[in-house]
Design an enzyme around this catalytic site. Structure first.
Site, PDB file in Angstrom:
ATOM      1  N   HIS A 116       0.817  -1.222   0.000  1.00 46.81           N
ATOM      2  CA  HIS A 116       0.000   0.000   0.000  1.00 46.81           C
ATOM      3  C   HIS A 116       0.847   1.267   0.000  1.00 46.81           C
ATOM      4  CE1 HIS A 116       0.102  -0.047   4.573  1.00 46.81           C
ATOM      5  NE2 HIS A 116       0.078   1.240   4.395  1.00 46.81           N
TER       6      HIS A 116
ATOM      7  N   ASP B 272       1.227  -7.685   2.251  1.00 40.66           N
ATOM      8  CA  ASP B 272       1.346  -6.246   1.993  1.00 40.66           C
ATOM      9  C   ASP B 272       2.802  -5.798   1.827  1.00 40.66           C
ATOM     10  OD1 ASP B 272       0.882  -3.557   1.780  1.00 40.66           O
ATOM     11  OD2 ASP B 272      -0.456  -3.419   3.503  1.00 40.66           O
TER      12      ASP B 272
ATOM     13  N   SER C  89       3.937   2.202   8.620  1.00 44.59           N
ATOM     14  CA  SER C  89       3.768   1.199   7.578  1.00 44.59           C
ATOM     15  C   SER C  89       5.058   1.015   6.815  1.00 44.59           C
ATOM     16  CB  SER C  89       2.666   1.615   6.613  1.00 44.59           C
ATOM     17  OG  SER C  89       1.456   1.156   7.110  1.00 44.59           O
TER      18      SER C  89
HETATM   19  N1  ARG Z   1      -4.720   0.498   7.321  1.00 42.15           N
HETATM   20  C1  ARG Z   1      -3.413   0.538   6.772  1.00 42.15           C
HETATM   21  C2  ARG Z   1      -2.749   1.925   7.023  1.00 42.15           C
HETATM   22  O1  ARG Z   1      -3.337   2.798   7.591  1.00 42.15           O
HETATM   23  C3  ARG Z   1      -3.374   0.112   5.340  1.00 42.15           C
HETATM   24  C4  ARG Z   1      -4.122   0.942   4.374  1.00 42.15           C
HETATM   25  C5  ARG Z   1      -4.093   0.545   2.929  1.00 42.15           C
HETATM   26  N2  ARG Z   1      -5.051  -0.485   2.596  1.00 42.15           N
HETATM   27  C6  ARG Z   1      -6.346  -0.302   2.283  1.00 42.15           C
HETATM   28  N3  ARG Z   1      -7.075  -1.361   2.072  1.00 42.15           N
HETATM   29  N4  ARG Z   1      -6.920   0.876   2.162  1.00 42.15           N
HETATM   30  O2  ARG Z   1      -2.240   2.604   6.205  1.00 42.15           O
HETATM   31  N1  ASP Z   2      -1.334   1.315   7.936  1.00 43.16           N
HETATM   32  C1  ASP Z   2      -0.662   2.392   8.635  1.00 43.16           C
HETATM   33  C2  ASP Z   2       0.359   3.094   7.738  1.00 43.16           C
HETATM   34  O1  ASP Z   2       0.182   3.187   6.553  1.00 43.16           O
HETATM   35  C3  ASP Z   2      -0.056   1.928   9.891  1.00 43.16           C
HETATM   36  C4  ASP Z   2      -0.960   2.121  11.049  1.00 43.16           C
HETATM   37  O2  ASP Z   2      -1.729   3.092  11.075  1.00 43.16           O
HETATM   38  O3  ASP Z   2      -0.877   1.316  11.979  1.00 43.16           O
HETATM   39  O4  ASP Z   2       1.291   3.691   8.197  1.00 43.16           O
END
Ligand code: ARG
Ligand code: ASP
Length: 721
Positions: A84, A220, A656
């Protein structure tokens, strides 16, 4: 006071037995953390993590493209981060014919790697406490504005001195809300090439359905390479550049993990708000988040509807949809998590104890006696302004009404014609070339029916949610000419504007002259954009800024007071997108009554989720085949392949892509998310529920080697078996 003692004791107990809350400063590990880290199992020293005398882990960790973390995994500049985090780069190389998002991409040699203009990675060379130099000349009694001016001047001097005669960049950042300052001297590399990415059905497996959730089965990750000039120094992209030779890269461990193992996350957490008063939580959970969730629910429903119908639209809106969905889902989790923690009440109790402590001493009373009252007064009016500002940004930016973004691209042309009677042809040409590029970029990923439907919907939502005083002039027109019918207004707008297709926008651009200014100003998309911008720049922005100044000032004092109040504890500074260390243990959790989550997922779970009818759960044929034939090679453990694991490290957005290392400092995973029950950790950490989610590095290697057939990449890694 007795209550407070109890709280402190129980907190200490909680920490000792479970998680280690906190995002710690690499420079200060020796002083505050290393002993505890070693007690928890860590086998290395603070110098192994951060040192300016020898190669250390910090030389292998970087900011990836401005918002994520990445780490070096070979001595030839190979880096790994999340799928991502590389998403927009992967998307930018994708077309319907060459769909790397869907099919994945693997360079089979260095020649096949793909360049990414505008991408960069940033390494920390060293950091330094510069509090005294930054605060030189600052008096406690000074007004905020004066204080800020002096500080800004001092910082400039520090930066200039730090970068003099070097190719480094420097930044000074406030810690503990302006009670401490650190200088960061960085090296920025700009030739970063895409080496490989799994298909989204692996890299984004589970999609937004599983996002922010455990158990998770997402691969990921994506792989890039840093290039440098012949002196191993940063340079712009050039085909002749050489792979960067780092001082340090992470050895990759195939040894696996057990529950209770020590883990450390080393990366760039973005922002947290651990020391705010209860009023802040009240504002977010009762006012701001509900409004934002509402408007994004509408955006997502509309996008989803069109994306399901058409593969081309799905590609175009994939990144936009993921972006909108991500915070939308987290906000909902935060509200829930804070509610379950009874966080507002906890803060109120803390504030009562604090107030009692303040009252015990006349000097404290003089300095901090009014603090909480001042906060209360401030937050009584801040909420509406913050909501108005955030909602407005949701309308004209952040994948709101997209056509207004096209109109706004013409702003530089208007500016120049309004300034000069006869602008230079050369300058006009330059501006036009840029706009043309922006238009091409924009229309590559645009679907007009989505935009039209979103426009009608969110204009109406803005009105419902925001104070009338922040309604742009266009609302008066919609009431008068369209009887308040937002759909009728949107229909008309999209019929009349020049900006919904590339050809007509380009036409207008090519022929743009002094006379076009008038025509542009009559375009309804331009009008809409300008109306909102007027409210923003005349009202919401200045208001919000002045509130910000007041909160900053109160936060600085409150932080100082809290540090005195809790002088028996080592507090960690809120995240501010600087390099930090989090440490904890591999550990499952109990999300709700009678349910226990284990710490690890495996490929079995991927096959369980497999469902060709659900887009997020379509498992690639090749992966199924590897599963059927148990073709796992050295990535196998107990007859299966591990995929993700959770641990108690305190992380947030920006973490991330961070390296997750074991007691030996070997890479065991790549951090990518947090579990749903714990996403309120940005505001209040709950050791029972907060877990970071990491990709097991063995799954990444399995995919590279067995799935993609790019095993040659493993030859340059240092693999510990
Ligand atoms: N939750 C994770 C972070 O905040 C991954 C986000 C990307 N993935 C998604 N399905 N939107 O960045
Ligand atoms: N998914 C998040 C990021 O992109 C990480 C988190 O918020 O825990 O940095």
């Amino acid at each position: 006071m007795k209550k407070l003692l109890l709280v402190i004791i129980s907190l200490h107990l909680a920490f000792a037995s479970l998680a280690k809350e906190g995002m710690w400063i690499p420079l200060l590990l020796e002083k505050y953390n290393i002993e505890e880290m070693q007690e928890m199992g860590f086998k290395l020293t603070a110098e192994d993590i951060y040192s300016i005398n020898q190669a250390s882990m910090k030389d292998a960790v970087m900011i990836f493209n401005g918002g994520c973390t990445a780490e070096l995994i070979s001595d030839q500049g190979l880096i790994i981060t999340n799928h991502h985090c590389g998403y927009s780069a992967i998307q930018s190389h994708s077309t319907v014919e060459n769909d790397y998002l869907t099919d994945g991409f693997w360079a089979m040699s260095k020649e096949e790697e793909l360049a990414n203009p505008n991408m960069s990675v940033t390494f920390l060379k060293y950091m330094e406490d510069v509090t005294d130099s930054v605060l030189k000349g600052v008096e406690e009694t000074m007004a905020m504005k004066e204080r800020e001016e002096i500080i800004a001047g001092n910082i400039k001097k520090i930066n200039d001195q730090a970068t003099k005669d070097t190719h480094y960049t420097a930044t000074v950042k406030p810690f503990f809300h302006g009670n401490q300052y650190f200088l960061f001297v960085n090296e920025v590399f700009k030739d970063i090439r895409l080496v490989g990415a799994p298909p989204s059905a692996i890299g984004k497996f589970g999609g937004d359905t599983d996002n922010w959730m455990w158990p998770r089965h997402t691969g990921d990750f994506s792989v890039f390479r840093i290039y440098a000039d012949e002196n191993n120094e940063p340079t712009e992209f050039s085909a002749g550049n050489k792979p960067y030779k780092p001082a340090k890269h992470f050895p990759v461990s195939l040894k696996g993990i057990e529950e209770g193992d020590f883990t450390m996350v080393f990366g760039y957490p973005g922002s947290t708000y651990q020391y705010v008063p209860s009023f802040h939580l009240e504002m977010l959970t009762e006012k701001v988040y509900p409004g934002l969730i509402d408007i994004r629910t509408h955006k997502l429903n509309i996008m989803d509807k069109y994306m399901e119908q058409d593969r081309g639209v799905r590609i175009k809106y994939a990144a936009k949809n993921a972006g909108v969905s991500n915070s939308w889902k987290r906000w909902r989790g935060e509200i829930r998590g804070l509610d379950i923690l009874d966080a507002q009440q906890k803060k109120k109790d803390y504030q009562a104890d604090f107030q009692e402590w303040v009252a015990e001493d006349a000097d404290r009373e003089a300095r901090y006696g009014n603090l909480l009252d001042e906060y209360e007064e401030l937050y009584a009016t801040l909420g509406d302004v913050r909501l108005g500002r955030d909602m407005l940004l949701e309308v004209i930016f952040r994948n709101g009404i997209e056509v207004t973004n096209v109109a706004s691209m013409f702003r530089p042309l208007i500016n120049i014609y309004e300034k000069e009677e006869e602008p230079k042809a050369e300058e006009i040409k330059k501006i036009k070339v840029n706009i043309k590029k922006d238009l091409a970029n924009f229309f590559k990923d645009y679907h007009q029916p989505i935009d039209k439907e979103i426009t009608a919907d969110i204009l109406s939502l803005y009105k419902e949610n925001v104070n009338d005083e922040y309604l742009p002039a266009v609302y008066e027109k919609i009431a008068r000419k369209y009887n308040g019918d937002f759909k009728a207004y949107a229909d008309r707008l999209f019929k009349k504007t020049m900006f919904t297709d590339e050809a007509s926008a380009l036409n207008f651009l090519e022929d743009f002259s002094g006379r076009s200014v008038k025509k542009l100003k009559k375009d309804p998309a331009w009008e809409l954009f300008e109306n909102f911008i007027d409210v923003y720049s005349d009202q919401l922005y200045p208001l919000y800024q002045s509130f910000n100044q007041k909160t900053d000032s109160l936060n600085q004092i409150y932080m100082k007071a809290q540090m005195e109040f809790e002088s028996d504890k080592v507090l960690y500074p809120d995240a501010n997108f600087t390099l930090r260390v989090g440490y904890g243990k591999v550990k499952g959790y109990e999300p709700r009554d009678a349910v226990k989550y284990l710490y690890q997922t495996t490929i079995e779970g991927i096959m369980e989720k497999d469902n060709p009818d659900i887009y997020d759960y379509r498992v690639p044929e090749r992966l199924k085949e590897l599963y059927r034939t148990k073709n796992y090679g050295r990535y196998e453990e107990k007859g299966t392949v591990p995929v993700c694991f959770i641990a108690t490290n305190h992380t947030t957005g920006g973490n991330s892509g961070s390296p997750v290392v074991n007691a030996e400092g070997h890479l065991i995973g790549v951090n990518f998310d947090r579990a749903w029950e714990g996403v309120m950790s940005d505001l209040m950490f709950n050791p029972e529920q907060c877990r970071n989610i990491s990709l097991d590095i063995r799954y990444a290697l399995f995919i590279i080697d067995k799935f993609a057939g790019a095993g040659y990449l493993l030859d340059e890694m240092t693999i510990i078996e």
